[in-house]
Design a protein around this motif. Structure first.
Motif, short mmCIF file in Angstrom:
data_model
loop_
_atom_site.label_atom_id
_atom_site.label_comp_id
_atom_site.label_asym_id
_atom_site.label_seq_id
_atom_site.Cartn_x
_atom_site.Cartn_y
_atom_site.Cartn_z
N VAL A 60 0.84 -1.20 0.00
CA VAL A 60 0.00 0.00 0.00
C VAL A 60 0.87 1.25 0.00
CG1 VAL A 60 -1.65 1.33 1.37
CG2 VAL A 60 -2.03 -1.10 0.99
N ASP A 61 1.95 1.24 0.77
CA ASP A 61 2.88 2.38 0.77
C ASP A 61 3.54 2.55 -0.59
OD1 ASP A 61 2.26 2.94 3.40
OD2 ASP A 61 4.02 1.89 4.20
N PHE A 62 3.90 1.43 -1.21
CA PHE A 62 4.51 1.47 -2.54
C PHE A 62 3.54 2.08 -3.55
CE2 PHE A 62 5.33 -0.51 -6.69
CZ PHE A 62 6.66 -0.19 -6.89
N VAL A 63 2.29 1.68 -3.49
CA VAL A 63 1.28 2.25 -4.39
C VAL A 63 1.18 3.75 -4.18
CG1 VAL A 63 -1.18 2.30 -4.92
CG2 VAL A 63 -0.04 0.11 -4.60
N GLY A 64 1.20 4.17 -2.92
CA GLY A 64 1.10 5.60 -2.63
C GLY A 64 2.24 6.41 -3.18
N THR A 65 3.44 5.85 -3.17
CA THR A 65 4.60 6.58 -3.69
C THR A 65 4.81 6.38 -5.18
OG1 THR A 65 6.09 4.78 -3.09
CG2 THR A 65 5.80 6.53 -1.47
N SER A 66 4.27 5.32 -5.74
CA SER A 66 4.50 5.02 -7.16
C SER A 66 3.50 5.67 -8.09
CB SER A 66 4.46 3.51 -7.40
OG SER A 66 5.49 2.89 -6.69
N CYS A 67 2.32 5.93 -7.62
CA CYS A 67 1.28 6.52 -8.46
C CYS A 67 1.32 8.04 -8.29
CB CYS A 67 -0.10 5.98 -8.09
SG CYS A 67 -0.24 4.22 -8.42
N PRO A 68 1.66 8.76 -9.36
CA PRO A 68 1.80 10.21 -9.24
C PRO A 68 0.50 10.94 -8.92
CG PRO A 68 1.96 9.52 -11.53
CD PRO A 68 1.89 8.28 -10.70
N SER A 69 -0.61 10.37 -9.30
CA SER A 69 -1.89 11.02 -9.00
C SER A 69 -2.81 10.02 -8.32
CB SER A 69 -2.54 11.55 -10.28
OG SER A 69 -2.83 10.48 -11.14
N ASP A 70 -3.77 10.54 -7.60
CA ASP A 70 -4.72 9.67 -6.90
C ASP A 70 -5.65 8.97 -7.89
OD1 ASP A 70 -3.75 10.16 -4.40
OD2 ASP A 70 -5.15 11.77 -3.97
N ALA A 71 -6.38 8.03 -7.37
CA ALA A 71 -7.41 7.29 -8.11
C ALA A 71 -6.84 6.47 -9.25
CB ALA A 71 -8.49 8.24 -8.61
N GLN A 72 -5.63 5.96 -9.07
CA GLN A 72 -5.05 5.05 -10.05
C GLN A 72 -5.51 3.62 -9.74
OE1 GLN A 72 -2.98 5.75 -12.67
NE2 GLN A 72 -3.27 7.92 -12.24
N PRO A 73 -5.81 2.85 -10.74
CA PRO A 73 -6.17 1.45 -10.46
C PRO A 73 -4.94 0.65 -10.05
CG PRO A 73 -6.08 1.83 -12.82
CD PRO A 73 -5.88 3.17 -12.16
N VAL A 74 -5.15 -0.36 -9.26
CA VAL A 74 -4.07 -1.27 -8.90
C VAL A 74 -4.00 -2.32 -10.00
CG1 VAL A 74 -3.24 -2.94 -7.21
CG2 VAL A 74 -4.39 -0.86 -6.44
N THR A 75 -2.93 -2.28 -10.74
CA THR A 75 -2.77 -3.18 -11.89
C THR A 75 -1.82 -4.32 -11.56
OG1 THR A 75 -0.91 -1.91 -12.75
CG2 THR A 75 -3.12 -1.25 -13.48
N ALA A 76 -1.86 -5.34 -12.38
CA ALA A 76 -0.92 -6.45 -12.22
C ALA A 76 0.51 -5.94 -12.39
CB ALA A 76 -1.22 -7.54 -13.25
N GLN A 77 0.72 -5.00 -13.31
CA GLN A 77 2.06 -4.45 -13.51
C GLN A 77 2.57 -3.76 -12.26
OE1 GLN A 77 4.09 -4.90 -16.30
NE2 GLN A 77 5.54 -4.22 -14.76
#
Length: 79
Positions: free
Chosen positions: A35-52
């Protein structure tokens, strides 16, 4: 899904698992780190969590000499 929303879902999920008596072991740690990785990796909010994104997290958090079992275990936790 925004990072705070994802954190809230994780908290609820972990609370539910605990309520049913499921052992969390390293799962809680790995899920929180994801979850922390998603927060730092996605430059903008509301990004889907993808397999990639999941594969990127595994690659970023595993040592190159890690076994296939370790990688598959982390993928299993995130799914």
């Amino acid at each position: 899904m925004t990072h705070p929303e994802l954190q809230e879902h994780l908290t609820r999920y972990l609370d539910l698992r605990r309520a049913f008596g499921n052992p969390l072991a390293n799962n809680e740690k790995w899920l929180s780190r994801f979850v922390d990785f998603v927060g730092t990796s996605c430059p903008s909010d509301a990004q889907p969590v993808t397999a990639q994104l999941v594969f990127d997290w595994v690659d970023a958090t595993m040592a190159p000499e890690s076994t296939t079992w370790n990688r598959s275990r982390r993928l299993s936790v995130i799914r």
